[in-house]
Design an enzyme around this catalytic site. Structure first.
Site, PDB file in Angstrom:
ATOM      1  N   LYS A   1       0.862  -1.176   0.000  1.00 12.74           N
ATOM      2  CA  LYS A   1       0.000   0.000   0.000  1.00 12.74           C
ATOM      3  C   LYS A   1       0.907   1.237   0.000  1.00 12.74           C
ATOM      4  CE  LYS A   1      -3.553   2.488   2.565  1.00 12.74           C
ATOM      5  NZ  LYS A   1      -4.554   2.450   3.620  1.00 12.74           N
TER       6      LYS A   1
ATOM      7  N   ARG B   1     -10.847   9.920   1.819  1.00  6.54           N
ATOM      8  CA  ARG B   1     -10.681  10.644   3.096  1.00  6.54           C
ATOM      9  C   ARG B   1     -11.771  11.700   3.254  1.00  6.54           C
ATOM     10  NH1 ARG B   1      -4.036  11.153   2.952  1.00  6.54           N
ATOM     11  NH2 ARG B   1      -3.654   8.904   2.913  1.00  6.54           N
TER      12      ARG B   1
ATOM     13  N   GLU C   1       7.382  -6.761   1.675  1.00  2.00           N
ATOM     14  CA  GLU C   1       6.120  -6.596   2.409  1.00  2.00           C
ATOM     15  C   GLU C   1       5.196  -7.798   2.186  1.00  2.00           C
ATOM     16  OE1 GLU C   1       5.228  -4.375   4.512  1.00  2.00           O
ATOM     17  OE2 GLU C   1       6.505  -2.632   4.209  1.00  2.00           O
TER      18      GLU C   1
ATOM     19  N   LYS D   1      -2.213  -1.575  -3.684  1.00  3.82           N
ATOM     20  CA  LYS D   1      -3.068  -0.390  -3.636  1.00  3.82           C
ATOM     21  C   LYS D   1      -2.226   0.868  -3.754  1.00  3.82           C
ATOM     22  CE  LYS D   1      -5.939   2.075  -0.393  1.00  3.82           C
ATOM     23  NZ  LYS D   1      -6.448   2.164   0.923  1.00  3.82           N
TER      24      LYS D   1
HETATM   25  C1  PBG Z   1      -7.626   3.506   5.642  1.00  2.00           C
HETATM   26  C2  PBG Z   1      -7.856   3.335   4.183  1.00  2.00           C
HETATM   27  C3  PBG Z   1      -7.637   4.262   3.141  1.00  2.00           C
HETATM   28  C4  PBG Z   1      -8.166   3.692   1.984  1.00  2.00           C
HETATM   29  C5  PBG Z   1      -8.645   2.415   2.334  1.00  2.00           C
HETATM   30  N1  PBG Z   1      -8.429   2.216   3.686  1.00  2.00           N
HETATM   31  C6  PBG Z   1      -7.091   5.644   3.178  1.00  2.00           C
HETATM   32  C7  PBG Z   1      -5.720   5.884   3.639  1.00  2.00           C
HETATM   33  O1  PBG Z   1      -4.917   4.984   3.824  1.00  2.00           O
HETATM   34  O2  PBG Z   1      -5.423   7.059   3.868  1.00  2.00           O
HETATM   35  C8  PBG Z   1      -8.219   4.361   0.650  1.00  2.00           C
HETATM   36  C9  PBG Z   1      -9.241   3.829  -0.315  1.00  2.00           C
HETATM   37  C10 PBG Z   1      -9.566   4.721  -1.464  1.00  2.00           C
HETATM   38  O3  PBG Z   1      -8.943   5.774  -1.691  1.00  2.00           O
HETATM   39  O4  PBG Z   1     -10.509   4.374  -2.196  1.00  2.00           O
HETATM   40  N2  PBG Z   1      -6.422   3.138   6.123  1.00  2.00           N
END
Ligand code: PBG
Length: 307
Positions: free
Chosen positions: A178, A188, A216, A231
């Site tokens: 990620k 967010r 990872e 991601k």
């Molecule tokens: C929370 C999380 C995030 C996303 C999924 N889980 C945001 C972040 O890490 O700041 C993002 C998903 C999206 O942008 O569609 N940890």
């Protein structure tokens, strides 16, 4: 016969935002067509999705500010609105698969995925909180626990707790690679979960790194992850491909909010054909090697396939 890549609704996981209350359906302004639902209306939405062939949902809570604290303690309050909603959905629709998100940010007054003390995100001190959150979710009926926090060692930690408490059949889809990305903005907004200070670069990955994704993924895999996720998806197709080549667990990719928002915006302006652009995007993620794709396009794609 000669088409190499198949893409179907069964490959898709639909991310959905949940809010406390009744009769609420508020559109996320930076993610048009996506809403924050209260559970009563979400039940109808899920029913509609099932008719379209979508059976897997990833549910995210938009938590009121006054319920947030430094330790994200609301995340494991047994009858919080998120866990109650999961229980309700599983009761009404036993055939669906529910994935959760495990990270502190939606519940944290600091807006970080881990515990912040003196401006630092503390890895090991975060693990017990993630453990409690995961156990509460498994108890509520979540099928796939989705740690998105990127703390080191959390997959093994969560697996240990789930197994000890008898949830050996609850699987873990780890956000393995990620990246600290610009493409999470609309998400967010949806949860009002942006960091109050600093950024997420001490725990999310540097977009310049590919070998690190292997490290990872290897750690998560050894710790017991059932799925490895990359991601965002689009800027990281090479990473999806790399993991697919190197691991035998299913690989998933998160076609994140900012990626979908780009298509929504361009289509709204008439600059892109929405259905063609979204299908090509999803197909490319499958072609790179993703078995499953989390995408806000899931419902529109399913509708298009029905047509
Ligand atoms: C929370 C999380 C995030 C996303 C999924 N889980 C945001 C972040 O890490 O700041 C993002 C998903 C999206 O942008 O569609 N940890």
């Amino acid at each position: 016969m000669v088409e190499e890549t198949k893409l179907g609704v069964e490959n898709l996981i639909y991310p959905i935002f949940l809010v406390n209350g009744v009769n609420i359906k508020t559109e996320v302004s930076s993610l048009p067509g996506n809403y924050r639902w209260s559970i009563d209306l979400l039940v109808k939405e899920v029913e509609e999705c099932i008719k379209l062939g979508i059976y897997t949902f990833d549910i995210f809570p938009a938590v009121e500010e006054n319920l947030k604290d430094k330790h994200a303690s609301y995340s494991y309050v047994e009858d919080n609105f998120y866990l109650n909603a999961i229980r309700k959905l599983k009761e009404i629709f036993p055939e669906i698969v529910i994935m959760s998100d495990v990270a502190m940010d939606p519940y944290s007054s600091d807006g970080h995925d881990g515990l912040v003390i003196d401006g630092e995100i503390l890895n090991d001190e975060t693990l017990p909180i993630l453990g409690k959150m995961s156990l509460a979710q498994a108890q509520a009926g979540v099928d796939i626990i989705g740690p998105s926090d990127m703390m080191d060692g959390r997959v093994g930690f969560i697996r240990g707790i789930l197994d000890k408490e008898g949830f050996t059949d609850t699987s873990i889809m780890s956000y393995s690679a990620k990246y600290a990305s610009a493409f999470y903005g609309p998400f967010r907004d949806a949860l009002n979960s942006a960091p109050k200070s600093g950024d997420k670069k001490t725990y999310q990955m540097n977009p310049a790194n590919k070998k690190e994704a292997l490290i990872e993924a290897l750690l998560d895999s050894k710790e017991g992850a059932d799925f490895l996720m990359v991601k965002p998806a689009l800027c990281y197709l090479d990473v999806i491909h790399l993991l697919k080549d190197n691991f035998n667990t299913p690989i998933t990719a998160y076609n994140v909010s900012g990626e979908c928002a780009m298509v929504y915006a361009a289509a709204e302006k008439g600059w892109l054909n929405y259905e063609m652009a979204m299908s090509e995007m999803l197909l490319s993620i499958r072609r790179a090697g993703a078995d499953g794709i989390l995408t806000y396009f899931a419902k529109d794609f399913a509708k298009m396939m029905k047509k």
